[in-house]
Every structure is written in structure tokens, then in C-alpha cells.
Design a protein around this motif. Structure first.
Motif, PDB file in Angstrom:
ATOM      1  N   GLU A   1       0.817  -1.217   0.000  1.00  0.00           N
ATOM      2  CA  GLU A   1       0.000   0.000   0.000  1.00  0.00           C
ATOM      3  C   GLU A   1       0.848   1.263   0.000  1.00  0.00           C
ATOM      4  O   GLU A   1       0.366   2.328  -0.390  1.00  0.00           O
ATOM      5  CB  GLU A   1      -0.925   0.053   1.218  1.00  0.00           C
ATOM      6  CG  GLU A   1      -2.098  -0.900   1.190  1.00  0.00           C
ATOM      7  CD  GLU A   1      -1.750  -2.284   1.715  1.00  0.00           C
ATOM      8  OE1 GLU A   1      -2.452  -3.246   1.333  1.00  0.00           O
ATOM      9  OE2 GLU A   1      -0.780  -2.390   2.497  1.00  0.00           O
ATOM     10  N   GLY A   2       2.096   1.149   0.437  1.00  0.00           N
ATOM     11  CA  GLY A   2       2.877   2.350   0.729  1.00  0.00           C
ATOM     12  C   GLY A   2       3.793   2.846  -0.365  1.00  0.00           C
ATOM     13  O   GLY A   2       4.415   3.903  -0.201  1.00  0.00           O
ATOM     14  N   ALA A   3       3.927   2.123  -1.475  1.00  0.00           N
ATOM     15  CA  ALA A   3       4.809   2.564  -2.557  1.00  0.00           C
ATOM     16  C   ALA A   3       4.092   2.483  -3.891  1.00  0.00           C
ATOM     17  O   ALA A   3       3.106   1.748  -4.046  1.00  0.00           O
ATOM     18  CB  ALA A   3       6.086   1.716  -2.582  1.00  0.00           C
ATOM     19  N   ARG A   4       4.598   3.231  -4.873  1.00  0.00           N
ATOM     20  CA  ARG A   4       4.000   3.215  -6.201  1.00  0.00           C
ATOM     21  C   ARG A   4       4.032   1.817  -6.807  1.00  0.00           C
ATOM     22  O   ARG A   4       3.118   1.417  -7.541  1.00  0.00           O
ATOM     23  CB  ARG A   4       4.741   4.189  -7.124  1.00  0.00           C
ATOM     24  CG  ARG A   4       4.659   5.645  -6.702  1.00  0.00           C
ATOM     25  CD  ARG A   4       3.255   6.192  -6.840  1.00  0.00           C
ATOM     26  NE  ARG A   4       3.190   7.582  -6.378  1.00  0.00           N
ATOM     27  CZ  ARG A   4       2.059   8.255  -6.205  1.00  0.00           C
ATOM     28  NH1 ARG A   4       0.895   7.669  -6.452  1.00  0.00           N
ATOM     29  NH2 ARG A   4       2.078   9.497  -5.785  1.00  0.00           N
ATOM     30  N   THR A   5       5.099   1.077  -6.517  1.00  0.00           N
ATOM     31  CA  THR A   5       5.238  -0.293  -7.016  1.00  0.00           C
ATOM     32  C   THR A   5       5.592  -1.178  -5.830  1.00  0.00           C
ATOM     33  O   THR A   5       6.592  -0.920  -5.147  1.00  0.00           O
ATOM     34  CB  THR A   5       6.367  -0.390  -8.067  1.00  0.00           C
ATOM     35  OG1 THR A   5       6.175   0.616  -9.067  1.00  0.00           O
ATOM     36  CG2 THR A   5       6.403  -1.763  -8.708  1.00  0.00           C
TER      37      THR A   5
ATOM     38  N   VAL B   1      -0.268  -5.757   9.290  1.00  0.00           N
ATOM     39  CA  VAL B   1      -1.142  -4.603   9.063  1.00  0.00           C
ATOM     40  C   VAL B   1      -0.272  -3.432   8.628  1.00  0.00           C
ATOM     41  O   VAL B   1       0.909  -3.354   8.982  1.00  0.00           O
ATOM     42  CB  VAL B   1      -1.956  -4.213  10.315  1.00  0.00           C
ATOM     43  CG1 VAL B   1      -2.886  -5.340  10.721  1.00  0.00           C
ATOM     44  CG2 VAL B   1      -1.041  -3.830  11.471  1.00  0.00           C
ATOM     45  N   THR B   2      -0.871  -2.530   7.858  1.00  0.00           N
ATOM     46  CA  THR B   2      -0.147  -1.364   7.362  1.00  0.00           C
ATOM     47  C   THR B   2      -0.982  -0.113   7.603  1.00  0.00           C
ATOM     48  O   THR B   2      -2.193  -0.112   7.371  1.00  0.00           O
ATOM     49  CB  THR B   2       0.143  -1.490   5.857  1.00  0.00           C
ATOM     50  OG1 THR B   2       0.794  -2.736   5.607  1.00  0.00           O
ATOM     51  CG2 THR B   2       1.037  -0.350   5.374  1.00  0.00           C
ATOM     52  N   ALA B   3      -0.309   0.945   8.067  1.00  0.00           N
ATOM     53  CA  ALA B   3      -0.942   2.248   8.262  1.00  0.00           C
ATOM     54  C   ALA B   3      -0.121   3.306   7.540  1.00  0.00           C
ATOM     55  O   ALA B   3       1.113   3.220   7.489  1.00  0.00           O
ATOM     56  CB  ALA B   3      -1.049   2.584   9.751  1.00  0.00           C
ATOM     57  N   LEU B   4      -0.794   4.304   6.970  1.00  0.00           N
ATOM     58  CA  LEU B   4      -0.137   5.399   6.271  1.00  0.00           C
ATOM     59  C   LEU B   4      -0.577   6.715   6.885  1.00  0.00           C
ATOM     60  O   LEU B   4      -1.688   6.837   7.408  1.00  0.00           O
ATOM     61  CB  LEU B   4      -0.496   5.399   4.783  1.00  0.00           C
ATOM     62  CG  LEU B   4       0.019   4.276   3.892  1.00  0.00           C
ATOM     63  CD1 LEU B   4      -0.803   3.004   4.088  1.00  0.00           C
ATOM     64  CD2 LEU B   4      -0.026   4.695   2.411  1.00  0.00           C
ATOM     65  N   GLY B   5       0.304   7.721   6.827  1.00  0.00           N
ATOM     66  CA  GLY B   5      -0.057   9.024   7.357  1.00  0.00           C
ATOM     67  C   GLY B   5       1.081  10.004   7.265  1.00  0.00           C
ATOM     68  O   GLY B   5       2.025   9.819   6.501  1.00  0.00           O
ATOM     69  N   THR B   6       0.989  11.055   8.092  1.00  0.00           N
ATOM     70  CA  THR B   6       1.986  12.126   8.051  1.00  0.00           C
ATOM     71  C   THR B   6       2.808  12.230   9.326  1.00  0.00           C
ATOM     72  O   THR B   6       3.932  12.718   9.293  1.00  0.00           O
ATOM     73  CB  THR B   6       1.313  13.476   7.789  1.00  0.00           C
ATOM     74  OG1 THR B   6       0.319  13.717   8.813  1.00  0.00           O
ATOM     75  CG2 THR B   6       0.627  13.488   6.422  1.00  0.00           C
ATOM     76  N   ASP B   7       2.257  11.782  10.446  1.00  0.00           N
ATOM     77  CA  ASP B   7       2.944  11.885  11.734  1.00  0.00           C
ATOM     78  C   ASP B   7       3.375  10.497  12.188  1.00  0.00           C
ATOM     79  O   ASP B   7       2.540   9.597  12.338  1.00  0.00           O
ATOM     80  CB  ASP B   7       2.023  12.509  12.788  1.00  0.00           C
ATOM     81  CG  ASP B   7       2.687  12.622  14.148  1.00  0.00           C
ATOM     82  OD1 ASP B   7       3.435  13.588  14.365  1.00  0.00           O
ATOM     83  OD2 ASP B   7       2.468  11.706  14.982  1.00  0.00           O
ATOM     84  N   VAL B   8       4.679  10.313  12.406  1.00  0.00           N
ATOM     85  CA  VAL B   8       5.189   8.966  12.681  1.00  0.00           C
ATOM     86  C   VAL B   8       4.626   8.394  13.964  1.00  0.00           C
ATOM     87  O   VAL B   8       4.302   7.191  14.031  1.00  0.00           O
ATOM     88  CB  VAL B   8       6.733   8.953  12.687  1.00  0.00           C
ATOM     89  CG1 VAL B   8       7.302   9.804  13.833  1.00  0.00           C
ATOM     90  CG2 VAL B   8       7.265   7.532  12.750  1.00  0.00           C
ATOM     91  N   ASP B   9       4.477   9.204  14.995  1.00  0.00           N
ATOM     92  CA  ASP B   9       3.954   8.677  16.264  1.00  0.00           C
ATOM     93  C   ASP B   9       2.510   8.216  16.102  1.00  0.00           C
ATOM     94  O   ASP B   9       2.112   7.167  16.633  1.00  0.00           O
ATOM     95  CB  ASP B   9       4.055   9.738  17.364  1.00  0.00           C
ATOM     96  CG  ASP B   9       5.493  10.051  17.747  1.00  0.00           C
ATOM     97  OD1 ASP B   9       6.351   9.147  17.624  1.00  0.00           O
ATOM     98  OD2 ASP B   9       5.765  11.190  18.170  1.00  0.00           O
ATOM     99  N   ASP B  10       1.718   9.013  15.381  1.00  0.00           N
ATOM    100  CA  ASP B  10       0.322   8.642  15.157  1.00  0.00           C
ATOM    101  C   ASP B  10       0.220   7.374  14.317  1.00  0.00           C
ATOM    102  O   ASP B  10      -0.570   6.466  14.630  1.00  0.00           O
ATOM    103  CB  ASP B  10      -0.399   9.794  14.456  1.00  0.00           C
ATOM    104  CG  ASP B  10      -1.813   9.415  14.037  1.00  0.00           C
ATOM    105  OD1 ASP B  10      -2.655   9.185  14.925  1.00  0.00           O
ATOM    106  OD2 ASP B  10      -2.063   9.323  12.816  1.00  0.00           O
ATOM    107  N   VAL B  11       1.009   7.287  13.252  1.00  0.00           N
ATOM    108  CA  VAL B  11       0.923   6.127  12.366  1.00  0.00           C
ATOM    109  C   VAL B  11       1.388   4.858  13.086  1.00  0.00           C
ATOM    110  O   VAL B  11       0.775   3.785  12.955  1.00  0.00           O
ATOM    111  CB  VAL B  11       1.755   6.360  11.080  1.00  0.00           C
ATOM    112  CG1 VAL B  11       1.684   5.136  10.175  1.00  0.00           C
ATOM    113  CG2 VAL B  11       1.227   7.574  10.331  1.00  0.00           C
ATOM    114  N   ARG B  12       2.458   4.965  13.886  1.00  0.00           N
ATOM    115  CA  ARG B  12       2.915   3.799  14.670  1.00  0.00           C
ATOM    116  C   ARG B  12       1.845   3.364  15.661  1.00  0.00           C
ATOM    117  O   ARG B  12       1.612   2.155  15.848  1.00  0.00           O
ATOM    118  CB  ARG B  12       4.203   4.125  15.413  1.00  0.00           C
ATOM    119  CG  ARG B  12       5.422   4.280  14.536  1.00  0.00           C
ATOM    120  CD  ARG B  12       6.682   4.479  15.343  1.00  0.00           C
ATOM    121  NE  ARG B  12       7.144   3.217  15.931  1.00  0.00           N
ATOM    122  CZ  ARG B  12       8.237   3.112  16.678  1.00  0.00           C
ATOM    123  NH1 ARG B  12       8.975   4.191  16.954  1.00  0.00           N
ATOM    124  NH2 ARG B  12       8.592   1.939  17.166  1.00  0.00           N
TER     125      ARG B  12
END
Length: 370
Positions: free
Chosen positions: A269-273, A343-354
Motif C-alpha cells: 500500500e505504501g509505494a507506487r510499485t 497490518v499497514t498504516a499510512l499518514g503524516t505523523d510517525v507517532d500517530d501512524v505507529r
């Protein structure tokens, strides 16, 4: 693809989108990929006849593990394109061969030596310090085949086992990093961002992409090292280079894997490829895809089996609590400590995403709330 574990299972997802017909050689019909791939042959990867029968009609043979005997890989290469080939794959199969080759090409490595006796071990310890790391040259993963000792007496049982061994200095690292790269037969290479891997009891539990707080110069150095290794070893496909980051930012190489790797699962989910599509592109000698991330921060958390096998009944809470979480299960029997998904999470703030990834992983594994 020889092997039918979760790596082959996730490669099937990429193969469907590319219109590539994937076949797998499985040890049993209930293995992870055998449950979802149409072309399944049951056979032993240690049996050359089974490998030859499996390869018949294939355009390319590749692997989801490094355990196929080198001589079998060489024999197959006379009949079909095998990628990576035996000359490259041996560096992921034999740690002594890997260390010799990496040292020869100038890749940064810990001090190391082949050892077979207490005297050789003590001589190494006197020069490079204690404790030291003893490793089985072949086999071993997720912490298996690796021991930390302070003396030859402590290592006596391992030394007496007859297992070919290497010893390495215990590196005073600050954290573990990994770089996933891909290389095609005609030499095109790409690198994903450097990631941080978090280990617990020798098993990766979390991957943070990109590694936070890493100096851009040190990140570029790590990517350069990984691409150089892929080129010098003649790798075709995905190569994962696990590294230690030392105080000051310098890196040394720990392990190699010539296949899609746990540290690259975030790319689905996290990269273009994804690394799985990239591996297929590489072994089929297609132009490689963009490795760029699609979000500032991506965190992947492994799901390790616990005492309760009924993880699926906890889907509802995780999906309702955070619709942005992506869940992957591998179709494997739940056993304590076994990797059964991620599981995978995406976002802008590392603490929130972790925190989001950890909440989902902990709840799916245990039913607890964090």
C-alpha cells in the motif's frame, strides 16, 4: 516460484494485476500460496526431478526462499531461466561465502572469521572483543542459528555440533535498518527508501518507512551499498540488505535475502510499485517500477500468532476503529509466535501512524485495546 509461503501468496496478487500466470512448487496443498494460486505442484524443493518437472513449461523460475540446493539451481539453469541464479543466490544461502564476497567488494561488514574450534574462537575474541556473535553459516532465520557468547566454553555445544560456523564482532549498533532494491537482467536497478526494522526476540515486529531521523547522506550511502551489492553479485530480482546503523550514522551489512522480504511488505500500500510487482518485473526483465512512497510515513506491523486462533472475529473492531488500516492474513495456521499476517498504516505523523498500526496489530492478536 519455488516455495509456497506468504511471499509467494503476495506475489500472486501482483501477478494477477500484471497478467502473469504464476505457478508455485508447494510442499503441501495447505501452504499459504497453494491456497490461492491456480497452478500448484506438490513436490520437494530438494528433489531435482521434482524441480525439473515443475520448471517444464515455465518462462522463468524464481524463489520465495533460499533453501534450494545450489547444485539444483545450477542444473535447472541449463533448462530454463533461473533468477536469481546459483552464483548470486549462494550469497544468501551461505553466510561465510557472503562475508568473503562482501569484504572483497568493499561493502562495510563487521569483523568476522570462519571458526571450527575453541582455539580459533578465543583468538577472534582476543582481537575483537567479547561477547561475540556465533552464526550457523547455512540455514537459520528469525534469530535461529545465531548465538551470543562470551567464551569458547559457553559455545562448546554449538562448536561440537559439526555445523559450519562463522563468528562476528558484536556490533554496537543504534538501530537496525534495511534497504530493499531490485535489479533486472540487463542491469537496471532501483532502491526503495531506507527503513527501520524493530526486532523482538529475533523476529521483526515493525517496519517504519522511511527510517526517521536518518541523515540524507547516510540514507544515500545505505542505498548505494545495497545497489552495489546487487550489481556486484549479479542479483536478478529483489534483494533485501539488512544493516546495523552505528553511532555517527555509518552502516554495516548484517544479512542478505534474494527475494521479497518482510522489511518490504509496507510497499503493497505504501509505494507506487510493491516489492512483489517489482520482483516480477525484474525476473521477467520488464522495466522496473517507481519505488517512491505514496505517503510521508508508512508503518507495517507483523501479526504474530497467540493463544487464541480466532483472529477473524476481531476484524470488526479494527476496521471500524480505523478504516485506513490495511490487513493482510497469510492463510496460515495460528501458532504462538508465528507470523500469520501484517497490518499497514499510512499518514503524516510517525507517532500517530505507529500507534494506529500497533493498536490494530495488538487487538487482532490478543483482543486487547492499546
Amino acid at each position: 516460484m519455488v516455495g509456497a509461503g506468504q511471499l509467494a501468496r503476495m506475489t500472486q496478487q501482483a501477478a494477477i494485476a500484471l497478467g502473469v500466470e504464476l505457478r508455485v512448487l508447494a510442499g503441501a496443498p495447505d501452504e499459504s500460496a497453494a491456497r490461492v494460486v491456480g497452478g500448484v505442484q506438490i513436490g520437494d524443493y530438494r528433489d531435482l526431478a521434482a524441480l525439473r518437472e515443475f520448471a517444464r513449461g515455465c518462462d522463468v523460475v524464481t524463489f520465495d526462499h533460499e533453501h534450494v540446493p545450489s547444485e539444483h539451481v545450477e542444473a535447472l539453469a541449463d533448462e530454463v531461466a533461473v533468477r536469481p541464479g546459483a552464483a548470486a543466490l549462494v550469497h544468501a544461502q551461505d553466510k561465510a561465502v557472503m562475508r568473503e564476497r562482501l569484504s572483497a567488494i568493499g561493502a562495510p561488514c563487521p569483523a568476522w572469521a570462519r571458526v571450527a574450534s575453541a582455539g580459533e574462537l578465543e583468538a577472534f575474541a582476543r582481537e575483537h572483543g567479547r561477547p561475540f556473535v556465533l552464526k550457523a553459516a547455512r540455514g537459520g532465520y528469525d534469530g535461529r542459528g545465531v548465538w551470543v557468547f562470551s567464551s569458547a566454553d559457553e559455545a562448546a555445544e554449538v562448536l561440537a555440533s559439526g555445523t559450519p560456523l562463522i563468528v562476528e564482532e558484536l556490533v554496537p549498533y543504534e538501530r537496525e535498518l534495511a534497504v530493499v532494491v531490485a535489479r533486472s537482467p540487463h542491469g537496471q536497478g532501483v532502491s526503495y527508501p531506507v527503513v527501520e526494522t524493530v526486532q523482538k526476540d529475533g523476529i521483526c515486529v515493525e517496519v517504519i518507512a522511511p527510517a526517521q531521523g536518518l541523515d540524507p547522506e547516510h540514507a544515500a550511502q545505505a542505498q548505494h551499498v545495497a545497489l552495489k551489492i546487487a550489481n556486484e553479485l549479479g542479483v536478478t530480482g529483489v534483494l533485501a540488505v539488512e544493516m546495523f546503523q552505528l553511532p555517527g550514522g555509518r552502516v554495516v551489512v548484517n544479512e542478505l535475502a534474494m527475494r521479497p522480504h518482510n522489511s518490504g511488505h509496507w510497499t503493497i500500500e505504501g509505494a507506487r510499485t510493491s516489492q512483489f510487482e517489482q520482483h516480477l518485473r525484474a525476473v521477467l526483465d520488464l522495466p522496473l517500477g517507481s519505488p517512491s512512497p505514496v505517503a510521508p510515513v508508512v508503518v507495517m506491523a507483523n501479526l504474530l500468532g497467540g493463544e487464541d486462533p480466532d483472529v477473524y472475529r476481531r476484524y470488526e473492531h479494527v476496521m471500524a476503529h480505523d478504516p485506513g488500516i490495511k490487513i493482510h492474513f497469510y492463510g496460515k495456521e495460528v501458532r504462538p509466535g508465528r507470523k500469520i499476517g501484517h497490518v499497514t498504516a499510512l499518514g503524516t505523523d510517525v507517532d500517530d501512524v505507529r500507534a494506529r498500526a500497533r493498536h490494530a496489530a495488538v487487538h487482532l492478536m490478543t483482543g486487547e485495546y492499546v
